[in-house]
Design an enzyme around this catalytic site. Structure first.
Site, short mmCIF file in Angstrom:
data_model
loop_
_atom_site.label_atom_id
_atom_site.label_comp_id
_atom_site.label_asym_id
_atom_site.label_seq_id
_atom_site.Cartn_x
_atom_site.Cartn_y
_atom_site.Cartn_z
NE ARG A 128 25.22 -4.00 -13.78
CZ ARG A 128 24.75 -4.18 -15.03
NH1 ARG A 128 25.54 -4.61 -15.98
NH2 ARG A 128 23.50 -3.92 -15.32
CE1 TYR A 146 44.31 -15.94 -2.39
CE2 TYR A 146 42.71 -16.05 -4.16
CZ TYR A 146 43.02 -15.77 -2.85
OH TYR A 146 42.04 -15.34 -2.00
C1 LIG Z 1 44.24 -12.42 -2.54
C2 LIG Z 1 44.79 -12.86 -3.83
C3 LIG Z 1 43.95 -13.01 -4.95
C4 LIG Z 1 42.45 -12.81 -4.88
O1 LIG Z 1 42.13 -11.48 -4.59
P1 LIG Z 1 40.81 -11.02 -3.76
O2 LIG Z 1 40.95 -9.55 -3.73
O3 LIG Z 1 40.85 -11.70 -2.44
O4 LIG Z 1 39.63 -11.48 -4.57
C5 LIG Z 1 44.54 -13.40 -6.14
N1 LIG Z 1 45.87 -13.63 -6.23
C6 LIG Z 1 46.69 -13.50 -5.18
C7 LIG Z 1 48.15 -13.76 -5.35
C8 LIG Z 1 46.18 -13.11 -3.94
O5 LIG Z 1 47.01 -13.00 -2.89
#
Ligand SMILES: *Cc1c(COP(=O)(O)O)cnc(C)c1O
Length: 370
Positions: free
Chosen positions: A43, A95
């Site tokens: 971890r 996002y």
């Molecule tokens: C998918 C995404 C995230 C989050 O990532 P995860 O791997 O789903 O936790 C953050 N920023 C952007 C632009 C994304 O497309």
């Protein structure tokens, strides 16, 4: 850092080259190791596989990488280092997961947030003088707007202001935020780096050793460490990142042009089109425009749902960045007013471009409806 082309680095890096060792670092399934040793508990210390992945991504972005269990775990490690009362500046269309994190912090009184249009470079440059964190996402999700990263990341700042760039849509092959002056680059490696819609992973890359240590501490405290299998699959995906991006971006360029001329399409958002509001910024520093296109079919929002329901080759699914083309109507997923009701986000894959077009065209026209 390295002096080879990134297309070579994705293939060549992250290998031991030790006689008798396998060419590829295998998935290491371990929580703890025999003492005495440097690597005690995974971890905090990672595994041989996650360390190899960090070497690869660090080299691509020109800094030291830390991998996380997801993009959100990586984003949280950046946001949660902010002191209470901090001022965060975010894009108007971040996002939605990051938006949720920001909104929660605002509701809890942890920080205050200002939203800026990614295309309003002046506003971002001004904000750098007063804010504690500029969180830039470029290209943005789902409007595919490009921020002028070299100008914003290089702008004069208040002492201690952190500039972080979510570079997921661009990948390290299209832009180099650390070179422009950003402090940290974040990727959801779930997307293009993994490339096969079969894992979750996230990365932070920085050149600042203190920031690296801080992010490392957050990873071990929150437990957002990547598993051995996911690290292995992410490396496997990155080996073909350059090839896949080349194919997907060639497809996207052609499909955006055709969609733009399609009678059933009202609007196309793709920074490679000269008509796109952030085309000039994108063309000034990005190597290519990525493999995401957002477009609005003509008519009411429900028509966009009909188009998605008619797909036969392209997958009606969320997320992006896989070898397979996927699309979805974002307003249904996010349920937010800022998402145009007809917007379809299209992650262009590596299939033959004519086959993708054939499916898009029939779905838009509804010609194969029975
Ligand atoms: C998918 C995404 C995230 C989050 O990532 P995860 O791997 O789903 O936790 C953050 N920023 C952007 C632009 C994304 O497309």
């Amino acid at each position: 850092m390295h002096d080879r082309n990134r297309a070579t680095w994705v293939v060549a890096s992250g290998r031991t080259r030790a006689p008798g060792e396998p060419l590829n670092v295998p998935p290491e399934f371990a929580s703890n190791y025999y003492l005495p040793t440097e690597r005690v508990y995974s971890r905090s210390d990672g595994t041989a596989t996650s360390l190899a992945l960090e070497e690869i991504v660090g080299g691509l972005d020109g800094g030291r990488a830390l991998v996380f269990s997801s993009g959100m775990a990586a984003a949280a490690a950046v946001l949660h280092r902010l002191p209470t009362g901090a001022h965060v500046v975010v894009p108007s269309d971040p996002y939605h997961g990051v938006e949720g994190l920001i909104d929660e912090g605002v509701a809890q009184g942890r920080w205050r947030a200002t939203r800026l249009d990614p295309a309003d470079t002046e506003a971002w440059v001004d904000a750098a003088r007063t804010a504690d964190l500029l969180w830039i996402e470029s290209p943005s999700n789902p409007l595919i707007a490009v921020a002028d990263l070299p100008t914003i990341c290089g702008a004069p700042r208040k002492e201690g202001t952190l500039v972080a760039v979510d570079s997921t849509f661009a990948t390290p092959l299209n832009q180099q935020p650390l070179d422009y002056g950003a402090d940290v680059v974040m990727h959801s490696a779930t997307k293009f780096m993994g490339g096969h819609s079969d894992l979750l992973a996230g990365v932070l890359v920085t050149r600042d050793p203190e920031l690296h240590d801080e992010f490392h501490r957050r990873r071990l405290l929150y437990g957002g460490t990547i598993g051995g299998m996911e690290a292995f699959l992410t490396i496997r995906g990155i080996r073909t990142l350059s090839l896949r991006m080349e194919r997907a971006q060639d497809n996207a360029r052609e499909l955006a042009r055709r969609l733009d001329a399609h009678p059933e399409v009202a609007l196309v958002r793709y920074p490679g089109l000269e008509s796109h509001p952030t085309h000039r910024a994108a063309a000034s520093f990005m190597k290519d425009f990525g493999a995401l296109i957002s477009f609005d079919p003509t008519g009411p929002g429900e028509r966009a749902s009909d188009v998605c329901a008619r797909l036969e080759l392209i997958h009606h699914a969320t997320s992006l960045g896989g070898v397979e083309s996927t699309m979805e109507r974002r307003a249904v997923i996010e349920g937010q007013e800022r998402i145009p009701p007809s917007l379809i986000r299209f992650s262009v894959g590596c299939e033959d471009v004519e086959d993708i077009w054939d499916d898009l065209d029939q779905a838009l026209r509804g010609t194969r409806e029975t």
